[in-house]
Design a protein around this motif. Structure first.
Motif, mmCIF file in Angstrom:
data_model
loop_
_atom_site.group_PDB
_atom_site.id
_atom_site.type_symbol
_atom_site.label_atom_id
_atom_site.label_comp_id
_atom_site.label_asym_id
_atom_site.label_seq_id
_atom_site.Cartn_x
_atom_site.Cartn_y
_atom_site.Cartn_z
ATOM 1 N N GLU A 167 0.826 -1.206 0.000
ATOM 2 C CA GLU A 167 0.000 0.000 0.000
ATOM 3 C C GLU A 167 0.865 1.263 0.000
ATOM 4 O O GLU A 167 0.694 2.170 0.807
ATOM 5 N N LYS A 168 1.792 1.294 -0.962
ATOM 6 C CA LYS A 168 2.671 2.441 -1.129
ATOM 7 C C LYS A 168 2.494 3.017 -2.528
ATOM 8 O O LYS A 168 2.116 2.305 -3.458
ATOM 9 N N VAL A 169 2.791 4.296 -2.657
ATOM 10 C CA VAL A 169 2.541 5.009 -3.908
ATOM 11 C C VAL A 169 3.754 5.852 -4.272
ATOM 12 O O VAL A 169 4.404 6.449 -3.399
ATOM 13 N N TRP A 170 4.064 5.903 -5.579
ATOM 14 C CA TRP A 170 5.128 6.754 -6.088
ATOM 15 C C TRP A 170 4.640 7.504 -7.324
ATOM 16 O O TRP A 170 3.818 6.988 -8.089
ATOM 17 N N ILE A 171 5.131 8.710 -7.526
ATOM 18 C CA ILE A 171 4.966 9.453 -8.774
ATOM 19 C C ILE A 171 6.362 9.746 -9.312
ATOM 20 O O ILE A 171 7.152 10.423 -8.648
ATOM 21 N N GLU A 172 6.673 9.199 -10.488
ATOM 22 C CA GLU A 172 8.017 9.371 -11.062
ATOM 23 C C GLU A 172 9.091 8.991 -10.047
ATOM 24 O O GLU A 172 10.076 9.715 -9.850
ATOM 25 N N ASP A 173 8.882 7.862 -9.356
ATOM 26 C CA ASP A 173 9.805 7.348 -8.340
ATOM 27 C C ASP A 173 9.904 8.235 -7.105
ATOM 28 O O ASP A 173 10.781 8.043 -6.254
ATOM 29 N N ARG A 174 9.022 9.219 -6.991
ATOM 30 C CA ARG A 174 8.950 10.047 -5.774
ATOM 31 C C ARG A 174 7.885 9.465 -4.862
ATOM 32 O O ARG A 174 6.721 9.373 -5.231
ATOM 33 N N PRO A 175 8.257 9.013 -3.651
ATOM 34 C CA PRO A 175 7.251 8.440 -2.753
ATOM 35 C C PRO A 175 6.210 9.477 -2.347
ATOM 36 O O PRO A 175 6.534 10.637 -2.104
ATOM 37 N N VAL A 176 4.954 9.046 -2.297
ATOM 38 C CA VAL A 176 3.846 9.922 -1.929
ATOM 39 C C VAL A 176 3.215 9.359 -0.649
ATOM 40 O O VAL A 176 2.774 8.218 -0.624
#
Length: 232
Positions: free
Chosen positions: A139-148
């Motif tokens: 349950e983890k999220v990244w945008i362009e390898d940037r953790p959110v």
């Protein structure tokens, strides 16, 4: 964990949803075959418990259609039918396990845990939609390898939108899945969560990941690359 219960015995369905909630799992259920197929097809679940004798569409048909869609959803058949021929038919249709009524809830939970563990170890539990990446197990999220960093409800909302694969999801449908047991939820809760998601996923406003369709709901604008679906 997010579990779908497709069971037409109302009291049993309520008991299962309640028992799973006691263990900290999110469970939602329906007693209608076509609605069960819709939920399993359009939304993200970690596993499903499916009865065979359902109104509108038999459980075996739901399983066959899900597997025809290439769904890897772990499935336990729950039924009163105890003939070995029924068990074989269910497993050949694509079910992963089989539990005969009556049963102990602890056994069902143990089997669900085992199925989810196996799925996490053998199937891809990562969803990529353009620059967005979701690890459905952690349950983890990244945008362009940037953790959110998201709250539990923000993550669940994003997962529902991502599982919709570009379909428009109404505020009511999203609220029903985020708060299945809360009848007193505020009408603007989904709007607030969508606003938070937009700010966290797209702080500079360049991506536009969530589209609002007035009077209809929300849609995730990010899509899978063709190469990730075997195209190219």
């Amino acid at each position: 964990m997010h579990i779908l219960i497709i069971e037409d015995e109302l009291e049993l369905r309520r008991q299962l949803v309640g028992r799973l909630a006691q263990d900290g799992w999110i469970a939602e259920g329906t007693g209608d075959g076509p609605e069960g197929l819709y939920l399993a097809s359009e939304f993200s679940f970690d596993a499903a418990v499916i009865d065979l004798g359902l109104p509108g569409m038999p459980g075996l048909e739901i399983i066959r259609r899900l597997r025809a869609q290439q769904s890897q959803l772990p499935i336990i058949i729950l039924t009163a039918r105890d003939r070995w021929q029924d068990k074989v038919e269910g497993l050949e249709a694509g079910a992963d396990d089989y539990l005969v009524k009556p049963f102990h809830s602890e056994e069902l939970l143990a089997r669900l845990r085992a199925l989810v563990r196996r799925a996490a170890g053998t199937a891809s539990r990562e969803l990529r939609l353009g620059p967005l990446r979701l690890d459905l197990t952690a349950e983890k999220v990244w945008i362009e390898d940037r953790p959110v960093e998201l709250t539990a409800y923000e993550y669940r909302l994003l997962e529902q939108l991502a599982g919709g694969q570009g379909k428009v999801l109404s505020k009511q449908a999203l609220a029903d899945r985020l708060y299945p047991h809360d009848e007193d939820r505020e009408s603007n809760v989904i709007e607030v969560l969508v606003g938070r998601l937009r700010r966290k996923l797209d702080p500079d406003g360049s991506l536009g990941p969530i589209e609002t369709l007035r009077g209809r709901g929300y849609r995730l604008t990010l899509t899978r690359d063709a190469s990730e679906d075997g195209g190219g």
